[in-house]
Design an enzyme around this catalytic site. Structure first.
Site, PDB file in Angstrom:
ATOM      1  N   SER A 157      30.403   2.178  16.140  1.00  0.00           N
ATOM      2  CA  SER A 157      29.408   1.376  16.838  1.00  0.00           C
ATOM      3  C   SER A 157      29.961  -0.022  17.113  1.00  0.00           C
ATOM      4  O   SER A 157      31.016  -0.160  17.732  1.00  0.00           O
ATOM      5  CB  SER A 157      28.108   1.333  16.022  1.00  0.00           C
ATOM      6  OG  SER A 157      27.044   0.833  16.791  1.00  0.00           O
ATOM      7  N   GLU A 241      24.217  10.189  24.066  1.00  0.00           N
ATOM      8  CA  GLU A 241      23.834   8.879  23.536  1.00  0.00           C
ATOM      9  C   GLU A 241      24.116   7.803  24.590  1.00  0.00           C
ATOM     10  O   GLU A 241      25.004   7.961  25.436  1.00  0.00           O
ATOM     11  CB  GLU A 241      24.571   8.577  22.240  1.00  0.00           C
ATOM     12  CG  GLU A 241      26.064   8.319  22.370  1.00  0.00           C
ATOM     13  CD  GLU A 241      26.621   7.646  21.121  1.00  0.00           C
ATOM     14  OE1 GLU A 241      26.238   6.499  20.891  1.00  0.00           O
ATOM     15  OE2 GLU A 241      27.416   8.280  20.407  1.00  0.00           O
ATOM     16  N   HIS A 271      23.993   8.920  17.947  1.00  0.00           N
ATOM     17  CA  HIS A 271      24.842   7.769  17.665  1.00  0.00           C
ATOM     18  C   HIS A 271      25.292   7.756  16.198  1.00  0.00           C
ATOM     19  O   HIS A 271      24.481   7.819  15.290  1.00  0.00           O
ATOM     20  CB  HIS A 271      24.054   6.491  17.978  1.00  0.00           C
ATOM     21  CG  HIS A 271      24.830   5.223  17.843  1.00  0.00           C
ATOM     22  ND1 HIS A 271      25.836   4.869  18.710  1.00  0.00           N
ATOM     23  CD2 HIS A 271      24.743   4.214  16.939  1.00  0.00           C
ATOM     24  CE1 HIS A 271      26.328   3.703  18.352  1.00  0.00           C
ATOM     25  NE2 HIS A 271      25.690   3.286  17.274  1.00  0.00           N
TER      26      HIS A 271
END
Length: 301
Positions: A157, A241, A271
């Site tokens: 991320s 996502e 995610h």
């Protein structure tokens, strides 16, 4: 895994495991506690501690993580002793949340494959906005890259932006990492196509880190950096996502720059599913570890 020759992602079609189906059925909001005013440093510190505890920040008894200071930065370290190939890991959490302890479900599984995983507890906003987190990841990497042991970079991320940003900077300093692995990475702060968090919380976290910096700054948005010269890169993302669009664009740009890049898009996954106790997470991390090991291990060994 796919090749970068035609810059086409590999869509991994599969049936969800029973464990993943059950998880999706009971899935809770990504941020389980209401976000405070991000200018209130004390409130953010409490919120971070409470959220991290709910996410889980216990050590893995099977793969214990020791505490070390490397390059002046606090880290959690797991895996074989000095001499094993090294992976510098940057955790996700929108820069504000998460920690090296929260990332243990990922780092423990990577370390169990024979990598020495150094997970960076980088400084976080609002106390420490950009470029503090990037500087910390880079400092740890540079402290390790000056030795004889091969070093790779990885992150999930927002940690993906930190890992890739550190790799771009290090490559420009003739200290190129051996490989890069990115899990559901955030790579461009200019245009976030939706966000993996709810109710615009992702945008608020990103803005808290970026502050007044131009979001197009390539140190903040490494998708906009010069990608030439990078080592082989593996990218995982959920096929649907929001950040999959950035992963696709990264593959296109990196391949055009001559980088050996592999993009695996996982059907039905969400995610950073890598954090969870699921067969799909085990498989993804095993494949990532194999990719990293292939780049980190000299051919003659």
């Amino acid at each position: 895994m796919s090749s970068n020759r035609d810059a086409a992602p590999f869509l991994r079609r599969h049936r969800l495991s029973p464990e993943a189906s059950a998880y999706k059925a009971r899935r809770k909001p990504s941020v389980p506690i209401q976000m405070p005013d991000l200018t209130d440093h004390a409130a953010v510190e409490r919120w971070r501690a409470e959220t991290n505890a709910l996410w889980g920040d216990d050590d893995d008894p099977a793969v214990p993580h020791g505490r070390e200071v490397i390059g002046g930065i606090a880290c959690r370290v797991a895996g074989p002793p000095t001499g094993a190939p090294i992976l510098v890991y940057a955790h996700g959490g929108g820069y504000v949340l998460g920690s090296a302890a929260v990332a243990i479900p990922i780092t423990a599984r990577l370390a169990a494959t024979g990598l020495r995983v150094v997970s960076v507890d980088y400084r976080q906003p609002p106390e420490h906005p950009f470029p503090a987190a990037l500087d910390d990841v880079l400092a740890v990497y540079l402290a390790l890259a000056t030795g004889d042991t091969p070093v790779a970079l990885a992150g999930d991320s927002s940690g993906g932006a930190l890992a890739l940003g550190a790799a771009v900077t290090a490559t420009g300093q003739d200290l190129r990492p051996s490989a890069i692995a990115l899990f559901s990475p955030l790579l461009d702060h200019v245009s976030v196509p939706g966000n993996p968090l709810a109710d615009d919380e992702g945008r608020r976290l990103i803005d808290c880190y970026a502050g007044d910096v131009d979001p197009a700054d390539p140190r903040l948005s490494p998708l906009r950096a010069d990608l030439s010269g990078l080592p082989p890169v593996l990218v995982h993302a959920g096929a649907d996502e929001p950040l999959a669009a950035q992963a696709r664009e990264f593959q296109r740009k990196a391949a055009a720059a001559g980088v050996d890049v592999t993009l695996d898009l996982w059907e039905h996954m969400w995610h950073t599913w890598h954090y969870h106790d699921l067969p799909e997470a085990d498989q993804a991390l095993a494949e990532a570890a194999a990719f990293l090991a292939a780049q980190l291990t000299p051919a003659e060994m």
